[in-house]
Design a protein around this motif. Structure first.
Motif, PDB file in Angstrom:
ATOM      1  N   MET A 190       0.751  -1.557   0.194  1.00  0.00           N
ATOM      2  CA  MET A 190      -0.300   0.048   0.355  1.00  0.00           C
ATOM      3  C   MET A 190       1.404   1.946   0.086  1.00  0.00           C
ATOM      4  SD  MET A 190      -3.791   0.857   2.195  1.00  0.00           S
ATOM      5  CE  MET A 190      -4.071  -1.315   1.787  1.00  0.00           C
ATOM      6  N   GLN A 191       0.573   2.590  -1.184  1.00  0.00           N
ATOM      7  CA  GLN A 191       1.451   3.647  -0.920  1.00  0.00           C
ATOM      8  C   GLN A 191       0.202   4.814  -0.395  1.00  0.00           C
ATOM      9  OE1 GLN A 191       4.217   4.198  -1.610  1.00  0.00           O
ATOM     10  NE2 GLN A 191       5.085   2.403  -1.328  1.00  0.00           N
ATOM     11  N   PHE A 192       0.924   5.309   0.691  1.00  0.00           N
ATOM     12  CA  PHE A 192       0.328   6.600   0.703  1.00  0.00           C
ATOM     13  C   PHE A 192       1.308   7.870   0.808  1.00  0.00           C
ATOM     14  CE2 PHE A 192      -0.539   3.483   3.766  1.00  0.00           C
ATOM     15  CZ  PHE A 192      -2.444   3.159   3.636  1.00  0.00           C
ATOM     16  N   ASN A 193       1.150   9.340   0.812  1.00  0.00           N
ATOM     17  CA  ASN A 193       1.662  10.065   0.575  1.00  0.00           C
ATOM     18  C   ASN A 193       3.401  10.624   1.964  1.00  0.00           C
ATOM     19  OD1 ASN A 193      -0.290  11.163   2.356  1.00  0.00           O
ATOM     20  ND2 ASN A 193      -1.032  12.610   0.472  1.00  0.00           N
ATOM     21  N   THR A 194       3.038   9.738   2.887  1.00  0.00           N
ATOM     22  CA  THR A 194       3.367  10.212   3.800  1.00  0.00           C
ATOM     23  C   THR A 194       4.225   8.764   4.679  1.00  0.00           C
ATOM     24  OG1 THR A 194       3.692  10.469   6.425  1.00  0.00           O
ATOM     25  CG2 THR A 194       1.636   9.894   5.284  1.00  0.00           C
ATOM     26  N   ALA A 195       5.347   8.732   5.371  1.00  0.00           N
ATOM     27  CA  ALA A 195       6.269   7.315   5.848  1.00  0.00           C
ATOM     28  C   ALA A 195       5.893   7.099   7.304  1.00  0.00           C
ATOM     29  CB  ALA A 195       6.825   7.142   5.718  1.00  0.00           C
ATOM     30  N   PHE A 196       4.826   8.358   7.443  1.00  0.00           N
ATOM     31  CA  PHE A 196       4.819   8.055   9.040  1.00  0.00           C
ATOM     32  C   PHE A 196       3.268   7.845   9.818  1.00  0.00           C
ATOM     33  CE2 PHE A 196       8.110  11.260   8.544  1.00  0.00           C
ATOM     34  CZ  PHE A 196       8.894  11.063   9.323  1.00  0.00           C
ATOM     35  N   ALA A 197       3.630   6.515  10.239  1.00  0.00           N
ATOM     36  CA  ALA A 197       1.897   5.959  10.401  1.00  0.00           C
ATOM     37  C   ALA A 197       1.284   7.066  11.478  1.00  0.00           C
ATOM     38  CB  ALA A 197       2.072   5.020  11.424  1.00  0.00           C
ATOM     39  N   SER A 198       1.127   7.418  12.051  1.00  0.00           N
ATOM     40  CA  SER A 198       0.792   8.075  12.904  1.00  0.00           C
ATOM     41  C   SER A 198       0.256   9.957  12.428  1.00  0.00           C
ATOM     42  CB  SER A 198       1.557   9.407  14.255  1.00  0.00           C
ATOM     43  OG  SER A 198       2.611   9.754  13.743  1.00  0.00           O
ATOM     44  N   GLU A 199       0.477   9.648  10.897  1.00  0.00           N
ATOM     45  CA  GLU A 199      -0.195  10.808   9.565  1.00  0.00           C
ATOM     46  C   GLU A 199      -1.338  10.020   9.131  1.00  0.00           C
ATOM     47  OE1 GLU A 199       3.330  12.372   7.963  1.00  0.00           O
ATOM     48  OE2 GLU A 199       3.864  13.620   9.584  1.00  0.00           O
ATOM     49  N   LEU A 200      -1.130   8.407   9.312  1.00  0.00           N
ATOM     50  CA  LEU A 200      -3.073   8.334   8.807  1.00  0.00           C
ATOM     51  C   LEU A 200      -4.000   7.892   9.435  1.00  0.00           C
ATOM     52  CD1 LEU A 200      -1.039   5.275   7.177  1.00  0.00           C
ATOM     53  CD2 LEU A 200      -1.165   7.441   6.279  1.00  0.00           C
ATOM     54  N   TRP A 217      -7.093   6.022  11.055  1.00  0.00           N
ATOM     55  CA  TRP A 217      -6.818   5.151  11.317  1.00  0.00           C
ATOM     56  C   TRP A 217      -8.291   4.069  10.294  1.00  0.00           C
ATOM     57  CZ3 TRP A 217     -11.081   1.630  11.279  1.00  0.00           C
ATOM     58  CH2 TRP A 217     -12.615   1.751  11.524  1.00  0.00           C
ATOM     59  N   PRO A 218      -8.482   4.425   9.606  1.00  0.00           N
ATOM     60  CA  PRO A 218      -9.011   3.494   8.144  1.00  0.00           C
ATOM     61  C   PRO A 218      -8.321   2.953   7.532  1.00  0.00           C
ATOM     62  CG  PRO A 218     -10.547   5.119   8.269  1.00  0.00           C
ATOM     63  CD  PRO A 218      -9.493   5.437   9.186  1.00  0.00           C
ATOM     64  N   ASP A 219      -6.845   3.810   6.840  1.00  0.00           N
ATOM     65  CA  ASP A 219      -5.967   3.853   6.202  1.00  0.00           C
ATOM     66  C   ASP A 219      -4.760   3.151   7.050  1.00  0.00           C
ATOM     67  OD1 ASP A 219      -7.061   5.328   3.989  1.00  0.00           O
ATOM     68  OD2 ASP A 219      -6.173   7.121   4.527  1.00  0.00           O
ATOM     69  N   TYR A 220      -4.551   3.465   8.303  1.00  0.00           N
ATOM     70  CA  TYR A 220      -3.274   2.477   8.912  1.00  0.00           C
ATOM     71  C   TYR A 220      -4.065   1.104   9.072  1.00  0.00           C
ATOM     72  CZ  TYR A 220      -0.991   0.526  13.110  1.00  0.00           C
ATOM     73  OH  TYR A 220      -0.513   0.170  13.869  1.00  0.00           O
ATOM     74  N   ASP A 221      -5.131   1.055   9.236  1.00  0.00           N
ATOM     75  CA  ASP A 221      -5.746  -0.253   9.544  1.00  0.00           C
ATOM     76  C   ASP A 221      -5.384  -1.391   8.715  1.00  0.00           C
ATOM     77  OD1 ASP A 221      -7.851  -2.893  10.675  1.00  0.00           O
ATOM     78  OD2 ASP A 221      -8.821  -2.105   9.772  1.00  0.00           O
ATOM     79  N   ALA A 222      -5.915  -0.251   7.524  1.00  0.00           N
ATOM     80  CA  ALA A 222      -6.087  -0.941   5.677  1.00  0.00           C
ATOM     81  C   ALA A 222      -4.555  -1.535   6.026  1.00  0.00           C
ATOM     82  CB  ALA A 222      -6.542   0.056   4.733  1.00  0.00           C
ATOM     83  N   ALA A 223      -3.171  -1.144   5.985  1.00  0.00           N
ATOM     84  CA  ALA A 223      -2.399  -1.120   5.681  1.00  0.00           C
ATOM     85  C   ALA A 223      -1.257  -1.725   6.442  1.00  0.00           C
ATOM     86  CB  ALA A 223      -1.036   0.364   6.253  1.00  0.00           C
ATOM     87  N   VAL A 224      -1.756  -2.242   8.131  1.00  0.00           N
ATOM     88  CA  VAL A 224      -1.071  -2.957   8.509  1.00  0.00           C
ATOM     89  C   VAL A 224      -1.588  -4.436   9.247  1.00  0.00           C
ATOM     90  CG1 VAL A 224      -0.175  -1.013   9.915  1.00  0.00           C
ATOM     91  CG2 VAL A 224      -1.817  -1.866  10.945  1.00  0.00           C
ATOM     92  N   ARG A 225      -2.771  -4.670   8.483  1.00  0.00           N
ATOM     93  CA  ARG A 225      -4.101  -5.304   9.368  1.00  0.00           C
ATOM     94  C   ARG A 225      -3.580  -6.890   9.523  1.00  0.00           C
ATOM     95  NH1 ARG A 225      -9.535  -3.670   7.648  1.00  0.00           N
ATOM     96  NH2 ARG A 225      -8.282  -4.037   6.259  1.00  0.00           N
TER      97      ARG A 225
END
Ligand code: ZN
Ligand code: MN
Length: 258
Positions: A1-11, A13-21
Motif C-alpha cells: 500500500m502506498q501513502f504520501n507519508t511514511a509516518f504511521a501517525s499521519e494516517l 485509522w482506516p488507512d492505517y488499519d488497511a495498511a497493517v491489518r
C-alpha cells in the motif's frame, strides 16, 4: 500500500488499519534519547537521526515509521558523556523496557508482524533486547508466534571502506563517537539549521580507564560533553554516511522481511 507519508501517525485509522491489518507492512520504530551533544548540537540528535533513516528506508521497502521514542536509557560516561550532564534526560531501564514492550504488543494487536527497532542511542541496546524478549514471551502466551523483530543501530552499517574514507586520520571507535564526526556530519547533511559549528570544541578523543566509577568522576568527561572532536565533520561525510547506512538497512530488511 502506498501513502504520501511514511509516518504511521499521519494516517487516518482506516488507512492505517488497511495498511497493517494483514501483517505484511513492516513498522519501523526509531528509538533515541534526549541527551547533550556538546556545545554545537541540540539534545535530540539521537532521535532525529534514526527517524530520518527510518523514513528513507520505509519509503523504499513499503514500511511505516512509528512515532519515535524520544527518551532513552541513561547516558553512560564512556559512550555519551554521562547521565550527570545538563539537558540529558533519561528513563530508568525498567521504564524503557515496559514502554517499549507495550508499544510492540500494541502494533502486534493491530496486525503488524514485522517490526524493526532503529536505534540511535547506544545505551538503549540491551533494554531494547529485553523489551522484545518480554513482548515475544507474552505474545506467545496469547498464541501469537509469527512476529519477527529486527533490532539495529544505524552506525553498525558503516562498513570498513567507508570508515577509511571518513576517518583518514584514524578511527577513534564508535564508543567515543559522541557528538563527533559521525553525528555532526549526518546532522550537517540533514538538519544544518541545528548545528553550530562555530561553537564546536576541538579536543582529542576521550580516554578512560578500563573500569567505571559511580558516582561518576566528572573530570573523566571532556568539558564540552563530546567524546571526540567534530572538527573533521562535513556535509559530504554526512551524505556518505546516509547513503551507506540507508542502503545497508534496506538490504537487511529486504532479506529479513522479504
Ligand atoms: Zn548521539
Ligand atoms: Mn546517545
Amino acid at each position: 500500500m502506498q501513502f504520501n507519508t511514511a509516518f504511521a501517525s499521519e494516517l487516518t485509522w482506516p488507512d492505517y488499519d488497511a495498511a497493517v491489518r494483514d501483517g505484511t507492512t513492516p513498522i519501523l520504530i526509531p528509538i533515541g534519547a534526549m541527551e547533550q551533544h556538546g556545545h554545537h548540537m541540540p539534545l535530540h540528535v539521537d532521535v532525529l537521526l534514526p527517524t530520518e533513516f527510518a523514513r528513507r528506508v520505509a519509503a523504499q521497502i513499503g514500511a511505516l515509521v512509528a512515532p519515535p521514542f524520544t527518551y532513552g536509557y541513561k547516558s553512560h560516561q564512556k559512550s555519551g558523556g554521562g547521565n550527570h550532564l545538563p539537558g540529558t534526560t533519561s528513563l530508568d531501564g525498567a521504564t524503557l523496557v515496559a514502554a517499549l514492550k507495550d508499544v510492540v504488543k500494541e502494533f502486534t494487536r493491530h496486525g503488524v508482524r514485522k517490526i524493526c527497532l532503529v536505534n540511535g542511542h547506544f545505551e538503549n541496546s540491551w533494554f531494547i533486547v529485553e523489551a522484545i524478549d518480554l513482548a515475544l514471551r507474552e505474545l506467545r502466551w496469547d498464541g501469537v508466534t509469527d512476529l519477527k523483530v529486527v533490532v539495529l543501530s544505524y552506525w553498525d552499517f558503516v562498513h570498513k571502506e567507508a570508515i577509511c574514507e571518513l576517518y583518514p586520520g584514524g578511527f577513534p571507535g564508535w564508543d567515543v563517537e559522541h557528538g563527533g564526526v559521525l553525528e555532526t556530519s549526518l546532522m550537517l547533511a540533514l538538519h544544518p539549521q541545528f548545528v553550530h559549528l562555530d561553537r564546536a570544541v576541538d579536543h582529542p578523543p576521550a580516554t578512560f580507564p578500563p573500569y567505571d566509577v559511580y558516582p561518576v568522576k566528572r573530570e573523566w568527561t571532556p568539558a564540552p560533553g563530546t567524546l571526540s572532536s567534530p572538527r573533521e565533520a562535513s556535509v559530504e561525510k554526512g551524505h556518505i554516511l546516509l547513503d551507506v547506512c540507508t542502503r545497508g538497512i534496506i538490504d537487511a530488511l529486504r532479506g529479513e522481511f522479504g
